[in-house]
Design an enzyme around this catalytic site. Structure first.
Site, PDB file in Angstrom:
ATOM      1  N   TYR A 216       1.090  -0.903   0.072  1.00 28.13           N
ATOM      2  CA  TYR A 216      -0.232   0.523  -0.199  1.00 28.13           C
ATOM      3  C   TYR A 216       0.954   1.151   0.035  1.00 28.13           C
ATOM      4  O   TYR A 216      -0.016   2.408   0.190  1.00 28.13           O
ATOM      5  CB  TYR A 216      -0.835   0.263   1.449  1.00 28.13           C
ATOM      6  CG  TYR A 216      -1.995  -0.839   0.544  1.00 28.13           C
ATOM      7  CD1 TYR A 216      -2.537  -1.414  -0.059  1.00 28.13           C
ATOM      8  CD2 TYR A 216      -2.254  -2.347   2.235  1.00 28.13           C
ATOM      9  CE1 TYR A 216      -3.502  -2.538   0.000  1.00 28.13           C
ATOM     10  CE2 TYR A 216      -3.094  -2.937   1.820  1.00 28.13           C
ATOM     11  CZ  TYR A 216      -3.777  -3.433   1.162  1.00 28.13           C
ATOM     12  OH  TYR A 216      -4.379  -4.297   0.691  1.00 28.13           O
TER      13      TYR A 216
ATOM     14  N   HIS B 218      -8.693   0.610  -5.627  1.00 25.04           N
ATOM     15  CA  HIS B 218      -8.306   0.475  -4.427  1.00 25.04           C
ATOM     16  C   HIS B 218      -7.274   0.175  -5.284  1.00 25.04           C
ATOM     17  O   HIS B 218      -6.445   0.770  -6.386  1.00 25.04           O
ATOM     18  CB  HIS B 218      -8.647  -1.575  -5.251  1.00 25.04           C
ATOM     19  CG  HIS B 218     -10.070  -1.955  -5.083  1.00 25.04           C
ATOM     20  ND1 HIS B 218     -10.222  -2.589  -3.997  1.00 25.04           N
ATOM     21  CD2 HIS B 218     -10.781  -2.425  -5.820  1.00 25.04           C
ATOM     22  CE1 HIS B 218     -11.699  -2.886  -3.639  1.00 25.04           C
ATOM     23  NE2 HIS B 218     -12.203  -2.702  -5.092  1.00 25.04           N
TER      24      HIS B 218
HETATM   25  C1  DQA Z   1      -7.961  -2.962  -1.146  1.00 26.03           C
HETATM   26  C2  DQA Z   1      -8.017  -4.511  -1.308  1.00 26.03           C
HETATM   27  C3  DQA Z   1      -8.751  -4.804  -0.700  1.00 26.03           C
HETATM   28  O1  DQA Z   1      -8.788  -5.854  -0.936  1.00 26.03           O
HETATM   29  C4  DQA Z   1      -8.253  -5.202   1.220  1.00 26.03           C
HETATM   30  O2  DQA Z   1      -9.072  -4.845   2.068  1.00 26.03           O
HETATM   31  C5  DQA Z   1      -7.961  -3.723   1.318  1.00 26.03           C
HETATM   32  C6  DQA Z   1      -7.906  -1.938   0.440  1.00 26.03           C
HETATM   33  C7  DQA Z   1      -7.033  -1.761  -1.745  1.00 26.03           C
HETATM   34  O3  DQA Z   1      -7.146  -0.718  -2.223  1.00 26.03           O
HETATM   35  O4  DQA Z   1      -6.332  -2.536  -2.209  1.00 26.03           O
HETATM   36  O5  DQA Z   1      -8.123  -3.385   2.874  1.00 26.03           O
HETATM   37  O6  DQA Z   1      -8.984  -2.275  -0.755  1.00 26.03           O
END
Ligand code: DQA
Length: 140
Positions: free
Chosen positions: A22, A97
């Site tokens: 992330y 995402h």
């Molecule tokens: C997310 C992807 C989701 O699967 C995960 O549970 C997240 C972040 C993303 O931004 O990549 O918390 O939404």
């Protein structure tokens, strides 16, 4: 235009959480640069770890703003109710995402949001939020 950004659970930990997936930047820091990139538009930001609070916020802004950028995080894969909230409101929703959910575990491939959103962006990091706003303000 008025654009609401709504982030779901654990995204308050951006910058600290699984940084290999992330990234290193807290969303609050990124939000400041986003506002500078769209000076002519009114951007708001809301984050909650609680499903019902996210639904309340989607309902609260959903009849007023011109568009919503929504990352429901883990609730994407489990929440029929968030999908229903998106279907219930007037504002178009772009699902974002940060990671490429289709390149990860199988359970992340299911989204209760994609079918209700105008479109979805995944795997482009924080840039996905910027692209979603560009789409909503009509500059793409
Ligand atoms: C997310 C992807 C989701 O699967 C995960 O549970 C997240 C972040 C993303 O931004 O990549 O918390 O939404």
């Amino acid at each position: 235009m008025r654009i609401a950004i709504i982030n779901g659970p654990n995204l308050n930990l951006l910058g600290k959480r699984e940084t290999d997936i992330y990234g290193n930047m807290p969303f609050e820091t990124f939000f400041e640069t986003l506002k500078q990139k769209f000076p002519g538009h009114e951007l708001s930001y809301y984050q909650s770890n609680v499903e019902g609070e996210l639904i309340n916020e989607i309902q609260r802004v959903g009849f007023d703003v011109d568009g919503i950028v929504l990352n429901p995080a883990g609730y994407t894969h489990t929440s029929v109710a968030i999908g229903d909230a998106i279907a219930a409101i007037k504002a178009p929703v772009v699902e974002v995402h940060i990671s490429n959910v289709h390149a990860r575990e199988d359970f992340r491939k299911l989204s209760h949001v994609s079918g209700k959103a105008v479109g979805s962006i995944f795997g482009l990091g924080l840039k996905g939020y910027e692209l979603a706003i560009e789409f909503l303000v009509g500059s793409l």
